[in-house]
Design a protein around this motif. Sequence first.
Motif, PDB file in Angstrom:
ATOM      1  N   ASN A 124       0.917  -0.972   0.044  1.00 27.90           N
ATOM      2  CA  ASN A 124       0.251   0.006   0.108  1.00 27.90           C
ATOM      3  C   ASN A 124       0.910   1.317  -0.031  1.00 27.90           C
ATOM      4  O   ASN A 124       1.866   1.381   0.538  1.00 27.90           O
ATOM      5  CB  ASN A 124      -0.757  -0.050   1.354  1.00 27.90           C
ATOM      6  CG  ASN A 124      -2.021  -1.174   1.301  1.00 27.90           C
ATOM      7  OD1 ASN A 124      -2.437  -1.615   0.232  1.00 27.90           O
ATOM      8  ND2 ASN A 124      -2.438  -1.235   2.331  1.00 27.90           N
ATOM      9  N   THR A 127       1.632   2.528   3.531  1.00 25.38           N
ATOM     10  CA  THR A 127       2.341   1.578   4.543  1.00 25.38           C
ATOM     11  C   THR A 127       3.173   2.368   5.373  1.00 25.38           C
ATOM     12  O   THR A 127       3.294   2.143   6.527  1.00 25.38           O
ATOM     13  CB  THR A 127       2.917   0.456   3.834  1.00 25.38           C
ATOM     14  OG1 THR A 127       1.901  -0.379   3.053  1.00 25.38           O
ATOM     15  CG2 THR A 127       3.542  -0.709   4.822  1.00 25.38           C
ATOM     16  N   TYR A 182     -12.825  -1.054   3.549  1.00 20.63           N
ATOM     17  CA  TYR A 182     -12.988  -1.299   2.359  1.00 20.63           C
ATOM     18  C   TYR A 182     -13.421  -2.762   1.997  1.00 20.63           C
ATOM     19  O   TYR A 182     -13.047  -3.256   1.168  1.00 20.63           O
ATOM     20  CB  TYR A 182     -11.511  -1.195   1.562  1.00 20.63           C
ATOM     21  CG  TYR A 182     -11.392   0.479   1.565  1.00 20.63           C
ATOM     22  CD1 TYR A 182     -12.084   1.101   0.215  1.00 20.63           C
ATOM     23  CD2 TYR A 182     -10.665   1.220   2.255  1.00 20.63           C
ATOM     24  CE1 TYR A 182     -11.929   2.450   0.056  1.00 20.63           C
ATOM     25  CE2 TYR A 182     -10.484   2.759   1.717  1.00 20.63           C
ATOM     26  CZ  TYR A 182     -11.087   3.418   1.125  1.00 20.63           C
ATOM     27  OH  TYR A 182     -10.981   4.472   0.683  1.00 20.63           O
ATOM     28  N   PHE A 186     -12.652  -6.297  -1.081  1.00 23.28           N
ATOM     29  CA  PHE A 186     -11.748  -7.374  -0.956  1.00 23.28           C
ATOM     30  C   PHE A 186     -12.290  -8.538  -1.520  1.00 23.28           C
ATOM     31  O   PHE A 186     -13.657  -8.911  -1.725  1.00 23.28           O
ATOM     32  CB  PHE A 186     -11.484  -7.893   0.448  1.00 23.28           C
ATOM     33  CG  PHE A 186     -10.542  -6.847   1.104  1.00 23.28           C
ATOM     34  CD1 PHE A 186      -9.115  -6.624   0.871  1.00 23.28           C
ATOM     35  CD2 PHE A 186     -11.016  -6.057   2.150  1.00 23.28           C
ATOM     36  CE1 PHE A 186      -8.330  -5.719   1.283  1.00 23.28           C
ATOM     37  CE2 PHE A 186     -10.145  -4.991   2.670  1.00 23.28           C
ATOM     38  CZ  PHE A 186      -8.943  -4.965   2.400  1.00 23.28           C
ATOM     39  N   PHE A 194      -3.528  -0.781  -2.037  1.00 22.60           N
ATOM     40  CA  PHE A 194      -4.212   0.411  -2.270  1.00 22.60           C
ATOM     41  C   PHE A 194      -3.302   1.499  -2.452  1.00 22.60           C
ATOM     42  O   PHE A 194      -2.482   1.883  -1.952  1.00 22.60           O
ATOM     43  CB  PHE A 194      -4.962   0.743  -0.922  1.00 22.60           C
ATOM     44  CG  PHE A 194      -6.222  -0.287  -0.575  1.00 22.60           C
ATOM     45  CD1 PHE A 194      -6.065  -1.719  -0.489  1.00 22.60           C
ATOM     46  CD2 PHE A 194      -7.572   0.302  -0.903  1.00 22.60           C
ATOM     47  CE1 PHE A 194      -6.891  -2.303  -0.187  1.00 22.60           C
ATOM     48  CE2 PHE A 194      -8.674  -0.596  -0.674  1.00 22.60           C
ATOM     49  CZ  PHE A 194      -8.393  -1.899  -0.328  1.00 22.60           C
TER      50      PHE A 194
HETATM   51  C1  NAG Z   1      -3.919  -2.056   2.498  1.00 21.03           C
HETATM   52  O1  NAG Z   1      -4.732  -1.106   2.931  1.00 21.03           O
HETATM   53  C2  NAG Z   1      -6.112  -1.721   3.053  1.00 21.03           C
HETATM   54  C3  NAG Z   1      -7.010  -0.606   3.214  1.00 21.03           C
HETATM   55  O2  NAG Z   1      -6.631   0.450   4.142  1.00 21.03           O
HETATM   56  C4  NAG Z   1      -6.263  -2.720   4.168  1.00 21.03           C
HETATM   57  O3  NAG Z   1      -7.313  -3.238   4.652  1.00 21.03           O
HETATM   58  C5  NAG Z   1      -4.816  -3.692   4.141  1.00 21.03           C
HETATM   59  O4  NAG Z   1      -4.818  -4.506   5.245  1.00 21.03           O
HETATM   60  C6  NAG Z   1      -3.730  -2.965   3.601  1.00 21.03           C
HETATM   61  N1  NAG Z   1      -2.729  -4.003   3.358  1.00 21.03           N
HETATM   62  C7  NAG Z   1      -1.446  -4.197   3.663  1.00 21.03           C
HETATM   63  C8  NAG Z   1      -0.414  -5.242   3.166  1.00 21.03           C
HETATM   64  O5  NAG Z   1      -0.847  -3.177   4.531  1.00 21.03           O
END
Ligand code: NAG
Length: 245
Positions: A124, A127, A182, A186, A194
């Motif tokens: 993301n 992150t 969200y 999924f 994201f």
């Molecule tokens: C990426 O972002 C989504 C939405 O905020 C979240 O649900 C998901 O856990 C995140 N994935 C990682 C690998 O951080």
Amino acid sequence: MAPSLLVLVVSSVWTALSLPLMMLGVAADGEGGGRCPPVLCGNVNISFPFRIVPEQATDTNCGAIGFQVQCSNNTPYLGFYGGDYWFQILNIFYGNGSMLVADIRKLQDFNISDPRGCHAPTSNSTTKLGYPFYNSPANKNLIIYNCTRGPPTAERERLVETVCHSNTFFRVAESFDKSGGYSSYFLAGCDAVFIPVLGGSGKVNASNYKELISDGFLLTWQLPSSPPLPPPTSGKFTPGANKSV
Ligand SMILES: *[C@@H]1O[C@H](CO)[C@@H](O)[C@H](O)[C@H]1NC(C)=O
Ligand SMILES: *[C@@H]1O[C@H](CO)[C@@H](O)[C@H](O)[C@H]1NC(C)=O
Ligand SMILES: *[C@@H]1O[C@H](CO)[C@@H](O)[C@H](O)[C@H]1NC(C)=O
Ligand SMILES: *[C@@H]1O[C@H](CO)[C@@H](O)[C@H](O)[C@H]1NC(C)=O
Ligand SMILES: *[C@@H]1O[C@H](CO)[C@@H](O)[C@H](O)[C@H]1NC(C)=O
Ligand SMILES: *[C@@H]1O[C@H](CO)[C@@H](O)[C@H](O)[C@H]1NC(C)=O
């Protein structure tokens, strides 16, 4: 109000107001009060609380913690070189404490001529993001799915296949679902990554992923407030002295 009381009130207000400003002047240079002069990098005005740091440097003596900017080939990037994040700064809105940044590293994915093969991003954009920067709720999200098998037909029509093919897809999440997250985006058997995008008003066409990513997204920032004061010390400061209990 008695004049002496008024003086007390005024001076404590003054102290309350000036304390955070003093704290912001991290390692103030003694005369500049900790504010770097404004610098243009490309066409972006880098002013307090942001500051340009030389490549490879880990600190400067003005600006606020966390607001380092690298200016490389007239392009400003947020953070230290090789640091946690590497967002290109497209614009800074000093009036409302926000900025437009683009996660340009994500554009290096989906490269069909890359010797390692065409690949989708695996993390993301947000992150590595943290204080003092926050993802703005005004952003939409470009979702990249990497699926182990083809998604159900009902979902398939909402998805746009990426240039990598092999069951990788784009979709734009226009808004949070009812649960405030969200989760409805999924898909079983698919990894989802994201990338926040501005997208503008109305429906966003995920086929334009390059423009969506390079047009950037909004971050808001928060100025550091005064950190907790160290316990009052009487006498000389001894490094490490407060570690022994
Ligand atoms: C990426 O972002 C989504 C939405 O905020 C979240 O649900 C998901 O856990 C995140 N994935 C990682 C690998 O951080
Ligand atoms: C940049 O912004 C600062 C502070 O708002 C302002 O004083 C300065 O004139 C601006 N510089 C340019 C080149 O726009
Ligand atoms: C801050 O102001 C700019 C310029 O008016 C605007 O484009 C941006 O959306 C605003 N940021 C937020 C977080 O509302
Ligand atoms: C794609 O990969 C090729 C080969 O490594 C490289 O020359 C090119 O610059 C890459 N393109 C992008 C947009 O990163
Ligand atoms: C999809 O995920 C698999 C497993 O992690 C990975 O091997 C593959 O390279 C990914 N596909 C793309 C196009 O990035
Ligand atoms: C989305 O954009 C692509 C390429 O720009 C175009 O071919 C397609 O028709 C567009 N889809 C919609 C629903 O507008």
